[in-house]
Structure formats: C-alpha cells, structure tokens
Design a protein around this motif. Structure first.
Motif, PDB file in Angstrom:
ATOM      1  N   LEU A   1       9.254  -3.422  -0.303  1.00 21.39           N
ATOM      2  CA  LEU A   1       8.234  -2.406  -0.039  1.00 21.39           C
ATOM      3  C   LEU A   1       8.390  -1.225  -0.991  1.00 21.39           C
ATOM      4  O   LEU A   1       7.424  -0.783  -1.631  1.00 21.39           O
TER       5      LEU A   1
ATOM      6  N   ASN B   1       3.106  12.886 -10.060  1.00 26.44           N
ATOM      7  CA  ASN B   1       2.869  11.514  -9.612  1.00 26.44           C
ATOM      8  C   ASN B   1       1.585  11.383  -8.798  1.00 26.44           C
ATOM      9  O   ASN B   1       0.953  10.327  -8.789  1.00 26.44           O
TER      10      ASN B   1
ATOM     11  N   LYS C   1      -3.687   8.703   5.621  1.00 24.02           N
ATOM     12  CA  LYS C   1      -2.891   9.575   4.741  1.00 24.02           C
ATOM     13  C   LYS C   1      -3.474   9.589   3.340  1.00 24.02           C
ATOM     14  O   LYS C   1      -3.550  10.642   2.700  1.00 24.02           O
TER      15      LYS C   1
ATOM     16  N   HIS D   1      -3.673   4.146  -9.088  1.00 25.67           N
ATOM     17  CA  HIS D   1      -2.863   3.220  -8.296  1.00 25.67           C
ATOM     18  C   HIS D   1      -3.777   2.121  -7.772  1.00 25.67           C
ATOM     19  O   HIS D   1      -4.882   2.396  -7.341  1.00 25.67           O
TER      20      HIS D   1
ATOM     21  N   CYS E   1      -0.519   5.660   7.868  1.00 22.88           N
ATOM     22  CA  CYS E   1       0.084   5.099   6.652  1.00 22.88           C
ATOM     23  C   CYS E   1      -0.464   3.728   6.269  1.00 22.88           C
ATOM     24  O   CYS E   1      -0.457   3.353   5.108  1.00 22.88           O
ATOM     25  N   VAL E   2      -0.936   2.967   7.256  1.00 21.21           N
ATOM     26  CA  VAL E   2      -1.225   1.557   7.030  1.00 21.21           C
ATOM     27  C   VAL E   2      -2.666   1.346   6.557  1.00 21.21           C
ATOM     28  O   VAL E   2      -3.584   2.015   7.021  1.00 21.21           O
ATOM     29  N   GLN E   3      -2.837   0.407   5.632  1.00 17.78           N
ATOM     30  CA  GLN E   3      -4.162   0.071   5.096  1.00 17.78           C
ATOM     31  C   GLN E   3      -4.659  -1.203   5.766  1.00 17.78           C
ATOM     32  O   GLN E   3      -4.042  -2.257   5.635  1.00 17.78           O
TER      33      GLN E   3
ATOM     34  N   VAL F   1       5.351  -0.578   7.521  1.00 16.47           N
ATOM     35  CA  VAL F   1       4.484  -1.284   6.572  1.00 16.47           C
ATOM     36  C   VAL F   1       5.080  -2.640   6.178  1.00 16.47           C
ATOM     37  O   VAL F   1       6.293  -2.775   6.013  1.00 16.47           O
TER      38      VAL F   1
ATOM     39  N   ASN G   1       6.167   1.038  -4.711  1.00 17.11           N
ATOM     40  CA  ASN G   1       5.827   2.456  -4.747  1.00 17.11           C
ATOM     41  C   ASN G   1       6.179   3.022  -6.117  1.00 17.11           C
ATOM     42  O   ASN G   1       7.334   2.971  -6.534  1.00 17.11           O
TER      43      ASN G   1
ATOM     44  N   LEU H   1      -1.391   8.453  -8.112  1.00 13.77           N
ATOM     45  CA  LEU H   1      -1.367   7.821  -6.777  1.00 13.77           C
ATOM     46  C   LEU H   1      -2.678   8.000  -6.025  1.00 13.77           C
ATOM     47  O   LEU H   1      -3.079   7.117  -5.278  1.00 13.77           O
TER      48      LEU H   1
ATOM     49  N   GLY I   1      -1.726   1.095   0.976  1.00  6.67           N
ATOM     50  CA  GLY I   1      -0.959   1.075   2.220  1.00  6.67           C
ATOM     51  C   GLY I   1       0.529   0.899   1.998  1.00  6.67           C
ATOM     52  O   GLY I   1       1.301   0.926   2.955  1.00  6.67           O
ATOM     53  N   MET I   2       0.950   0.677   0.766  1.00 12.87           N
ATOM     54  CA  MET I   2       2.370   0.514   0.486  1.00 12.87           C
ATOM     55  C   MET I   2       3.080   1.872   0.366  1.00 12.87           C
ATOM     56  O   MET I   2       4.297   1.931   0.302  1.00 12.87           O
ATOM     57  N   LEU I   3       2.296   2.940   0.293  1.00  8.88           N
ATOM     58  CA  LEU I   3       2.867   4.252  -0.005  1.00  8.88           C
ATOM     59  C   LEU I   3       3.419   4.924   1.244  1.00  8.88           C
ATOM     60  O   LEU I   3       2.828   5.862   1.774  1.00  8.88           O
ATOM     61  N   THR I   4       4.574   4.470   1.692  1.00  8.32           N
ATOM     62  CA  THR I   4       5.183   5.150   2.833  1.00  8.32           C
ATOM     63  C   THR I   4       5.721   6.511   2.390  1.00  8.32           C
ATOM     64  O   THR I   4       5.930   7.388   3.219  1.00  8.32           O
ATOM     65  N   ARG I   5       5.967   6.652   1.132  1.00  9.17           N
ATOM     66  CA  ARG I   5       6.267   7.952   0.523  1.00  9.17           C
ATOM     67  C   ARG I   5       5.170   8.243  -0.479  1.00  9.17           C
ATOM     68  O   ARG I   5       4.786   7.334  -1.205  1.00  9.17           O
ATOM     69  N   PRO I   6       4.686   9.471  -0.664  1.00  5.68           N
ATOM     70  CA  PRO I   6       5.058  10.645   0.101  1.00  5.68           C
ATOM     71  C   PRO I   6       4.718  10.500   1.581  1.00  5.68           C
ATOM     72  O   PRO I   6       3.776   9.784   1.942  1.00  5.68           O
TER      73      PRO I   6
ATOM     74  N   GLU J   1       7.158   5.820   9.009  1.00  7.76           N
ATOM     75  CA  GLU J   1       6.212   5.203   8.065  1.00  7.76           C
ATOM     76  C   GLU J   1       6.874   4.074   7.282  1.00  7.76           C
ATOM     77  O   GLU J   1       6.320   2.986   7.139  1.00  7.76           O
ATOM     78  N   ASP J   2       8.066   4.350   6.774  1.00  9.57           N
ATOM     79  CA  ASP J   2       8.794   3.315   6.029  1.00  9.57           C
ATOM     80  C   ASP J   2       8.973   2.055   6.867  1.00  9.57           C
ATOM     81  O   ASP J   2       8.948   0.936   6.344  1.00  9.57           O
TER      82      ASP J   2
ATOM     83  N   GLN K   1      -3.063  -1.584  -2.815  1.00  5.85           N
ATOM     84  CA  GLN K   1      -1.690  -1.187  -2.510  1.00  5.85           C
ATOM     85  C   GLN K   1      -1.589   0.226  -1.964  1.00  5.85           C
ATOM     86  O   GLN K   1      -0.501   0.799  -1.913  1.00  5.85           O
TER      87      GLN K   1
END
Lengths: 416, 416, 416, 416
Positions: free
Chosen positions: A151, B70, B42, B86, B31-33, A32, A155, B74, B92-97, A28-29, B90
């Motif tokens: 990126l 958090n 996600k 959030h 993961c991607v928007q 994007v 977050n 989010l 789609g920027m959340l590769t975490r969690p 995932e990281d 953005q």
C-alpha cells in the motif's frame, strides 16, 4: 501439548503482537486494500479474531454470543463450509466497522477465550485449533507487513512504516562471498513428524530420492541481481520461461517491484521508506519468474524443496526474523551455508502439491491448505517478517508465480 | 462582481460547508475510493484546495510558498497543462497525507487567500477564478455526498451518513398525480447571458427552434419505476437502446443501483441507511439507459435540453436542495410543473456538445469543461445534493450513459 | 413507387453487384472475421439474403419453404423480435455453410422472390420492404469492402483486393487549394420529405436554426493530416477530447489506421495493396477522436449535421462513388464546394439522435436504426465505397467515436 | 539411427499423413482459428513445413532458396532465436497464402529435402533434426484434429469431420467394470534411456521413490462422470481446488466442453458430429480442474507421473490410436490394467517440470520444451488422435489446468 499456563501465555503474546504491529499506523493506513490479493491491516486484525470466534468460541463458549453477527460474513476469508463470505476485492470498502471497533472486537474475543474453563483449554481438540489459530495469526502478521508495504509503495510520498536506527542494522559493507556447498545423492526424509505443531501440508513425512547437488552458501544479493538487470536481463527472452516473458511484457516489468531508478542510481522502497539500494543485502520482492530467469542467467537453477529441506537439516534453526523489528533482510554473515532461515523466503522449483498420503483436515479448517495446491510454487525458510517461533524447516509457504509482494528472494542451486 | 466583503463571505461560507459535510465521517470513511469514477472525501477536500492554491495563490501570493510541493501532483485531477497528476484510480491509496493534514492544508490555504490584499480581491481576473473555484468546490460538495453514498453502499452494514428526523421530511403519503404541460413550437434562447457566474459550457447564448411538446408535471416516482421493473422491463430488449441492453446483460443490472429486494419487498439504500422504498418519492440513481428505457416503456421520451431549459424559464428558481440537509429527494408537491429545480438531476436526450460559438477559456482552466464534450449526456436542474446558490436554469451537468451514482432521475416528455 | 419491371431490374442489379464484389476473393478470404465489429464477406452475402427471406418470402411466399431452417438463426444480425441470433463475435467460426452453399442460397432466394406474382410486387408493403432490403444490401456492399480491407490489413503480405489501373485514377499531382465557403444564419430544413426511399432515421423533416458558418471547400488531404502527425499531434493532449486522449494511449495509436512508416516515409494500405501515401488524396480511416483533434489543431471544428446538410443543398448529387470500381478516394477537383458527396464519409460533431417526432417502424424492421441512437456520431455524404444510387443528401450514417475502418474523413468548419 | 531408405520412408509417411488428415476439410475449414491457443489447420500444415525448411534446408541445402521469404515469419510459432514471428492470436487472419499455396509449399519442401544427397541424410545431426521434425509434425497432426474439433464445436450446424462406420467401433454395450491394481513401494526409474527418439523433456533417466499405490484398471467412463455432473459436482466447491472453482464460476462451466443437454438427455459433440453420449466410452475433454474434482468426489486422486510411468512398464505398447481413423476413444476392454496407451491422455497430478539434470538442447530447438515448464500439468499415454508410432511410455505431454480441447481423460489412483 502446551500446559494451560503456557498456552494462555502463547495466546496473549501472539495476539498482542498483532496489535503492536498495527500501532505505527493510522486508522486510514489500516483501512485501505492495496490489491485484490492483499488485505487491509484492519481486515487482517479482524479476520484472525474471527478465526478464534468461529472455530473455538462458537463450539466451546456456552452459550455462544457472537460479538456481532455481521462480522461472521465480513471477516470470513475463504471458508465455503462456514457460510457466506464478503467478496475479497471489496475488503477495502469496509470503512465501518472502524479500527477502534475492530480492536474492541479483538479484546472481547480475547477475554471470552481466556475465560473459558481450564478443562476446555486442556481439551486436545481445543488445543489443536488454538495452535492452528495462533499460527494462522502469525501468518497474517507477516501479511500485515507485506500488505502495508505494498500500500505505501503506491503512495508517491513513500511513507515509512517505521524509523529504523540504521546503526543497528549492518549495511553497505563488504558482503560475504558466494561459495557452493555440496550434498551427496541419497534418500531423504521430507515433511513433519509428530512432535509439535505443523500445518497439514507438511505431512505426512515421506521419502524422496535426490541426486547430488550444490546450494549457494547465501542468498542472492542486490548487487548480483542488479547486474542481471543492468545487462538487459529483462529484455532478453532466452532467460525467461515463456509465460514469464509474457508476464514481463504485459506488466512492463523491468526491475524488481520496489526498485526505482533516479538519476542513474538504484533506490529501493522499504518499510523504512525510500533509500539507496544496498548492494550487499539480499534481493527481495522478486517473483518466481524473476528468480527462475536470474538463475538461468547465472548458469544455475532454483533448488527443489527436497534439496532445500535436506540442506536445512544441517543448519541451526536461527536467523534474522521479524523479532528484530527491522523488517528488512540483513547482509549475509560469513559461513558455508547461511541465511537458510529468515531474511527472505526462498523460491523453490517445486510446484505446491500434496505430499504422498496427504489428507486435508476434516471440516472447515480442511480448507486451510489443500485447496490451493495448484499453479503455485513452494517457498522455504521464512523471512525478516516471519515471527521466529513460527518457522520450521519443514514449513511450506506457497505463492503464484507472479506474486512479488512477499519478502521472497533467491538461493541458487546447481548440479554437482 | 461581488464586493470585497461579499466575496470573502462567499468564500468562507463555501469552504466551511465542505468541512461540515465531512464532519459525520471518520478518517477511514474519508480515505477510501469506491470506484475509479468516484473519489475519496479526503481527496475531494484536498483537490478543491489545490485549485485555489494552483490557480490563485501561485499567481497572486508574493512570494508564493506552496504548502507542500507533493500536493501539486497528488491533488491535480485532470489538468494536463498544470503538469503531472496522480493516476485517478489510485486516489484511494493515499492514506497519507492524513485527513488531519488535509484539513490543515485547507486552513492554511484559506488563511493565505483571505490575507491577500483587498486590491487583489478586486482584480477581475482574481475574482473570476475565485468564483470558478467556489463553484468548482460546490460541485465537489455534491460529489462528496454521492461518492460517499457509493462507498457506503458496498458495505453490508449499510451505514447511514446521517440520521434524519423523518417527521421533517414528508413521505409515503399520497403523491401528486402526473399531468402534462404543453409548450408551443418556436424559437427559444438557450444558454447564459452576461449577468453573474456561469461555466463556459453554458455560453454563448444562442437560438434554437423547438417543435411543440409536453413535459410531465413532476419527476417519475419510485412507484412508477417499480411498475416498469416488476413488469419485466429489465428483461425485455424492446425497451432498450442496443448498447443499453448490452450494459444490462454485462452488469447484470435488474433494478436501480441502490434498490434491494428482501422478502418480496423493495428497499432503498439512502444516506439515511437502508429503508423501505418510498413509492411517492422520485426514483433516483438511474442511468441514461434506464431513463431512456423507462420512457419508451411509458410511451414517452426524454426531453431535449432545449425543451427543458425553455420550460424552466416559466418556474421560479426554487426547489429542494442540499441546504435542507436531507440529501434525499422529496415527494412532489402539487403543481402544473414542479421539481424542475432540485430533488433530482433530469436526464435529457441531448448529447453533451459545445454550444455554437463555444470557446474554452484560455490556459489550464480551459480544460474544465470542453474536453469532456463527447459520449456524455446532459442533465439539468440540480438535485437534493446540490447547493441552492449553485444552480442555474442554464446549468449543464453531464455524465456518461452508464453513470448511476448521482441523484439522477427522470422527467418524461412527449410530442403534443 | 417503382413499376414492376423497374423493381425487378433494381433487385437484379443490386443482388448481382454483391456477388460481383466478392468475385476477386477466395472462399478463405470470404470466411474470416477480422474483428467483432466487422463481418466475414460470406456472412454479409448470407445475411442480406436472410433479410429478403425473413421479411418478404416468409410473408408472401405461399407456402413458405425456408432454404435451410438453420440459416434463420445463423444469419440474423440483431433483430431480437425475429428470434434467436448467432453471437456476433462468432460469425467467423462458420466455415460451414461453405461459400458455395451461400451463393446457392442467394440464387434460391432470388429465384423465389422474382417468381412471386406481379400483384405481390405491386403491394406497397412488399415494395417498401423490398426497397429497404435493397438499400440494406447496398450498405452491406460498402461494409463488405471495408471489412475485407480490415482483414487484409492484418496480413503481413498486404494482399490487394484488386489491381487498379493507376492511369485511370488521378494522383500525386497538385491538389486543389483549400478555401472557405460561407453560409448565412437562418432556419434550415433537415431531413427527408416524402419522395423516394429513405431510412426512418432521416425523418421527419423539421426545422433547425443555424448560425452563420463556413465550410472547407474540400476534404482534408493526407498532406494536411501528415503535418498534424509529424508535428506531434498524437502526443499532445491539448488537441484531444479527454476520452480521445485515453483512446490514443490505450490503443497506442500514433497515426491513422492504415498508415505505415517505412524508412522515414509514409505508406498507406489500400484495397490496391500497400503504396506510398498520396499527399493530395483525402485522408481516410480516421475516427471521430482523430477528426476532432485534427480540427482543433487546425483552429477549426467539425460541422454539425445541420450545417452539412444545409450546405449540401447547394451542390449536385454527384461525386466519386463505388461505381468507379476504384474503392479509394480521389484528389479533390477545383471548386468552391467539392467532394460533398462520395470520396469519404464526413464526420459531423452531431451525436446520432432521433429527429423531433421520430417514430421507429413497427415490427422487427423497427430495430433497424432507432436502437443505435446513443454514443455514436453522424457521418454524411457517402464514400468511394458507397453505391451511387444509394446516397442522399439527407442520409445519416453513424459510427462510434473509435471506429476507423470505414472510409471516414474530415471536412472542416468554422465560425464566420 | 534409421537407414537412408527407412528415414526417407518415414519422412514420406508422416508428411503425407498430415495432408490426408486435411483432406476431408474445405479451404475455409482449414483457414479459421477457433481460439488463441488453437491454430488453423492451414497454419499447422505450413508451420510443420517451416520447421523442415528452417532447421534442415537452411543448413544443408546449398545454395539455400527459401520458398517464400515471408513464410519465415508467418509460420514461426514461438522460436525467438529464429527471429520475428507472426502474433499467435492472428494466425486465423491469414487467408493468404491460400491452402493451395501451402500445399504447394509442402510439396516444394518435401522435394528439396528428399533430394538432398544421401550423405546429408546420414549425417547424425541431420538425422536427429529430421526425427525431431517428424515427431513435431506428428504432434501437430493431433493438434490438427483437436483444433478442428474445437472450431466445428462453435458451429451450430455441428459439422462432422468425417463419417464413421459405427459398426466398426464397439459402443453402448456393457463396459468393463472398474478394479484396482496395486503397486508396491520402491525406487523406480523415470525417463528415457538412450535407445530411439525421445524429446529432451523425457531425459535424463533418473530414480524416484514411490510409495505403494493403486491405479484404476481403466479410464473413467462417461457414465461415471455423468453421475458426478448429475449429482451437482459442478455446483459444490468442496470438490474443487480454489482456482478450479473460480474457473468454473467465471467460465460458467457446468459439464465437459463438448457435452450438450437436450430434452434431459446428454449428447456429445465428436468428430463424427453430435450424438448421444455413450456411457461406456471414456470421458474426454476434461481439464485438470475437472479431473481433480472428479477424483476427489470419487474418494480417489490423480496419479503422479512416476506412478503412471511405473505402472505403464507392465503393459504392452499397444492401444487405440489415430491409426484406426476413428478419432474417438473406445470403450475399455476387459483387463486388469487397460487403456494405458491410447484412447485418452491421462492427467497426472505432476506439475510439468525439468527432470533432475535436464538440459535444453542448444540453439533454437532448445526452445522446444524447456521454456514451458511452469504452471502446466503432465498428461501421459497418448490418445485416439495420437499416431501409434509417436507415443512412448516416457512421453510427457503438458497443458495448462484450464485446457480442455485435447482428448484428455481421467485414470484414478489411490493410496493402498
């Protein structure tokens, strides 16, 4: 020209380093895209591979079997002469191919390239393109780190790219005081001469007359820059270029990109996560407008690239680079001219333009550098994210004035 | 009100269906928007869970332990009353969690909720919010499919969400002919009465007088719409609302969102990948402007929502829904009024506005519907991506005129 | 149908009124375009003339000699069927033809039209288009005032369009208290029937069922609206439609378009210049989002157009119109339902859409109304800038939700 | 330093010339702003007057009586140190003050200034600011012509600023052939030395080393540029800087700003109106991107400003300037290095940056030049719209790469 064995070793080392840099990251990281000007890590991994497949295998592999015909378009960055390319702002839409497939693509191209006959590796044209490809990949290794940092900065969880053993990295101690080193007027030689690899934009070597000048002994620190911020530097147009002032207003910038204020205290987002701003480390992630404004506030100016390169000739080619695995600048050591190489790219006041007599390479690789020579400014010296073997004193990096997501910092200059 | 057992079963069924819908997807896919108006899978999985944690657990779990503080910010979509959120572009920027962590979050919330005492489940307030949460999740199941389709459509590889056994899904045969069904003028009742769950925007039931009118027996087909396209419909302003014409010019739209022309033939991107356009299936992914322009070209118009709902009262609550697992509309069967439910949402000419006497629910859930009642148009009937149990004849979906990424289609109406 | 003499008199009166409205203005004032959605006064003067030349003279003048062929394109507003048109945002670039030439154009067309034989004037088709043209010109007379006001509002000198004898216009006295007038549920007739001129969008007459409701006895005053502003109405999302809230944030709107705060006191820019805000006059120049937010804050709502028209049937067709020469609303007189006509256009909650059975006129004039029936909201009743003879109780004005530069105000409604 | 009489004469001459330039224009022509970067003629007339009132009268008139306090803000261009300023994009909204009032303002300031005691005129500080003000006004005289041309170019009527007796201006004859003049490598002096007026950006004089090079004997002609256009130069990315190519695509530029193709023939909009493109006159109104692309297509490059200034030292300070009253470039005469001064500004490849040791003037006039030294490129030599006495060989004009509305042309350079 490197021997066959050295060339293969160099290839293996650079290629495996890219994969190593991606290893702390999830799929995932890597997928994007944080901004139009930055790329996903997966794209960086694939595009650098595309370079070898397109410019080397396509010519020397007989018969040539592309790994996947779609990749020819997907991972072309900006080479119009090579054909169609996937639109830059949509690099982050490519959830397929997966990271695993891209890693497979890398291994496939590596194998095919390493299996090319020795006589191909000894062909000077092959060798030149190989060196170009590996230096290109090293550039993307730095971008991989800065793009990923960008990126993560979006977050709210402020994820760390990696944990760093802070005992290893000196910090929050007394920093070296700033002094000024003088250089006399005279004719200096600028640019690369024949030995070893260099990008075409570093050539030809030529003469430039420079007036006498002084350079700061080290990079500007966070503490020094914080003074500028805290004294209202971002609110006073007198320090700013007119276009820089407009940029501040429009982007609502009131501090460097990765600084955060919490409960009256400055924090900085790094690849180690969010931490207190360390006063003695160099300020990084400032754009040209900010560097120029700070210099004016400090009654100084930015150096030209001729001044910088002339000064660099007096120091050894050592410094704090990506090889430390820290990916954040260190405080300056003592010395009359330190941190010239590594730690942070240094903004110069020189617009990125061709050297007298510059000729772009023929063919598609000629699009590498020349076509960007407008409305950008030169940065010198490499950073904490630059591989050590990649930098040269003649190396010219370049970014637009608004760009802040590189490890870009400030070295002051002034008239004698 | 459902019994304790039925409620728990309903909860389990809906919640597990969301996870099932994500199962053909990789963590990268999720993961991607793809666009500001669409969300990553996600995020859809997390936000629906946030809803239960925020509106149910926070109130009925004693003591309340949030899974992760958090996540409160989010995964808030647009509830100002709940606190910070959030920024939508953005997501789609959340590769975490990671996807794994989000699935863990889902399991955690499910367990905590299912373990609440039976008396809580029997509390009518709890029950109402539970039903709202499950219907909300069903909406996001449909969005998950359409958002994911939008993302895949930007990938030149045209990935398929799933493989479909085409023998199961009738196609490219002779389609049902279009006929017109007449309805007399009179007073009709619009909106939901007390039995069973409904969104607040379907209430209160009220009287509307409608003139006599006719409805097309089925949805507009690809073949019919292709005629409009091929005869220059997108190039002639006379068919378009002025704002629609501007939209066409600016977005360079010359065909429906997912149509592609290759070698003079129409193809359509579906969740099964890219395939030849099937002439007898309903056209989908047209926006309001396109639906309205097509209707004018066809010497007809779009129905009002009163006309639609009145007609729907005469048909059984059956149709082709997400439960088939196909996620693409089917050709119309024979019949004098078919496809009213399922296959494709039907654009009405009715602006989305409150019913007479409408009251938003008190508290944060009151932000669910009412605040969107402007500059959007009502769609009716559900689609091939809507869960069967989710739809009602009084159900009001709504989107802005430019929105095309839902399974939105056309049913024509005309004066008697 | 008007007699030949009455028709000529009507023509002369309307046409000369446009010139009179421009008479306090310099050529410079008449030339500049304040915004894309507004037009220069010179353009308004020319375009209304173009309408008569294009739709009447071109057909009935034998042989037809256009005043200037270039004007055919320059002064077409949006009639695609008539041919090319000059781009709307560039209307203000036309420093040539000069104001004098445009006035000459007006006189020329007037003369040619008035000289057409009596039998032409008695041709019903001619008569209908003449009436349409004159009503069209009256609309532009109102726009001339509001467009000019917008332009002057951008000038720090706050120029006055005209000086008004304030003794003539009651002010800053005790205003009429607000009461509520009730209307029972029932079937009402909406729309124009055959007698006299009406725009096509007012037809056909049709039946609508309305629930019982109440209307405010008068328009919302500045004092009432100032309370909403001063109590933080523009800072609290709970009062706003989601899109309205976004509009507030983006446009940084914190008060009505023409309000200014100086030294803690409210001022209002009017066609008389900048003056203290008069608490008892109606609030004007609010957009739909503001009207809707104010209503929610006031525990009320906006009326539907059916509710408005039904109520209007009980009041005389009188009010404060442009004929007073004041061009600013007056305080409400006492009465149980006042200010329905004149003073300020009243936002309704009804989206602008075709009446059941609506047919646009054939030919180019069919582009007059129908193609704008999307994403706009209906306003009713006319304003202090509307010519008295121009208004009808069935009259439907329409603007997008963000439009504030008309004399648009608020009448509250609520459930019984 | 000029004598009192000469200074007064110079003042009178420059000031009256501005009014003369506006004399063919109507008040309407003078009021409208064609683009954010261009100003209305009325604003140019007022702002130049504001300069004298602000920087001279405010200091030397005792007691100082401003003509109108509002003008202090309205006609400030960009001097932050002087206080508030009216937003640049809204200069065209100022229909008041009228042109007549601005002309009155001019006469008033002229009278007050000319009436200052002789000893004030002999004060060197006064004299320096007077000279700066007059040179500033001469710059605005050129802008007045180019801004007005831009405005007229948006008018489909293609109005002529003035009628020119074409017999006076040689045309469409055989043009001079292009040859190359060589210059040897060596150290050259760049910049202004103490004698006479110069802007601060021309100082200090300093040494630059230049390689041997060649310059084209004359400006690039329309015929030459038309070949580039007709051979697809605007469609082939290989000739363009990457940012230039993007600019072409976004702005849909396929030819110079004022060229029009009608029936397969090229026309050019000039201050004389629209006429056939004259093949032997210099191409003008090309931006940096176009000049650079043309040079690459022609296997040449743009000169640096050092190369240009070095070459200029060998030619007399004569050429075709605004004083001819033609305001359009003339065909090149025969000669080995012609048109260096006048006809068209020549784009250099030099980014606009401070000369070594540059110091901005103290106080508000220090904002004149320095703060624009980024992302702009230097043009040299003056144009057919530049007053003859205004130009110097050291003169540095500067515009962003996209700017096309000046009389900017091309002189090619190449390596020896």
């Amino acid at each position: 020209m490197l021997s066959f064995e050295k060339a293969q070793e160099f290839y293996r080392k650079v290629r495996s380093q890219s994969v190593a840099l991606a290893s702390p990251l999830s799929a995932e990281d890597c997928c994007v895209q944080p901004a139009e000007e930055a790329s996903p890590t997966k794209w960086n991994l694939a595009h650098t591979t595309w370079f070898f497949e397109t410019f080397l295998l396509e010519r020397w592999e007989k018969p040539f079997h592309p790994f996947d015909v779609n990749f020819r378009v997907l991972f072309n960055s900006y080479y119009n002469a090579v054909g169609e390319k996937h639109p830059r702002p949509q690099r982050g839409m490519l959830t397929r191919p997966s990271l695993d497939q891209v890693l497979h693509y890398r291994r496939n191209v590596d194998q095919r390239l390493l299996n090319l006959p020795e006589r191909v590796w000894k062909d000077p044209e092959f060798h030149n393109l190989l060196e170009l490809g590996l230096n290109h990949e090293q550039q993307h290794q730095e971008l991989l780190l800065t793009d990923q940092k960008l990126l993560f900065s979006y977050n709210p969880l402020a994820p760390a790219y990696h944990e760093v053993d802070l005992s290893r990295t000196p910090s929050r101690t007394q920093g070296a005081a700033l002094s000024w080193k003088s250089f006399p007027e005279g004719m200096v030689h600028l640019g690369h001469t024949g030995e070893g690899f260099a990008f075409d934009n570093e050539t030809p070597q030529h003469r430039v007359f420079v007036n006498a000048y002084q350079l700061a002994s080290r990079l500007t620190t966070n503490a020094e820059y914080a003074q500028f911020v805290d004294q209202g530097g971002y609110q006073d147009p007198q320090y700013w270029l007119a276009e820089g002032w407009d940029w501040c207003q429009k982007s609502k910038r009131t501090q460097p990109l990765y600084w955060r204020k919490q409960d009256g205290k400055w924090y900085e987002f790094t690849l180690w996560g969010l931490g207190e701003l360390d006063p003695v480390r160099p300020v990084v992630h400032v754009g040209y407008f900010e560097a120029d404004a700070f210099a004016r506030w400090a009654h100084a100016r930015l150096p030209t690239e001729a001044e910088w390169e002339n000064a660099a000739q007096s120091v050894p080619l050592t410094g704090h680079f990506a090889d430390s695995g820290e990916y954040h600048p260190r405080p300056a050591p003592e010395g009359e001219l330190v941190q010239m190489l590594g730690d942070a790219w240094e903004w110069t006041s020189s617009s990125y333009s061709p050297y007298p007599g510059y000729q772009a390479a023929p063919g598609a690789v000629g699009e590498y550098n020349g076509k960007f020579m407008v409305n950008q400014y030169v940065l010198r010296g490499g950073s904490c994210a630059t591989p050590e073997g990649h930098i040269r004193k003649t190396y010219r990096n370049f970014f637009p004035t608004w760009a802040c997501w590189q490890f870009s910092g400030i070295r002051l200059a002034r008239e004698l």
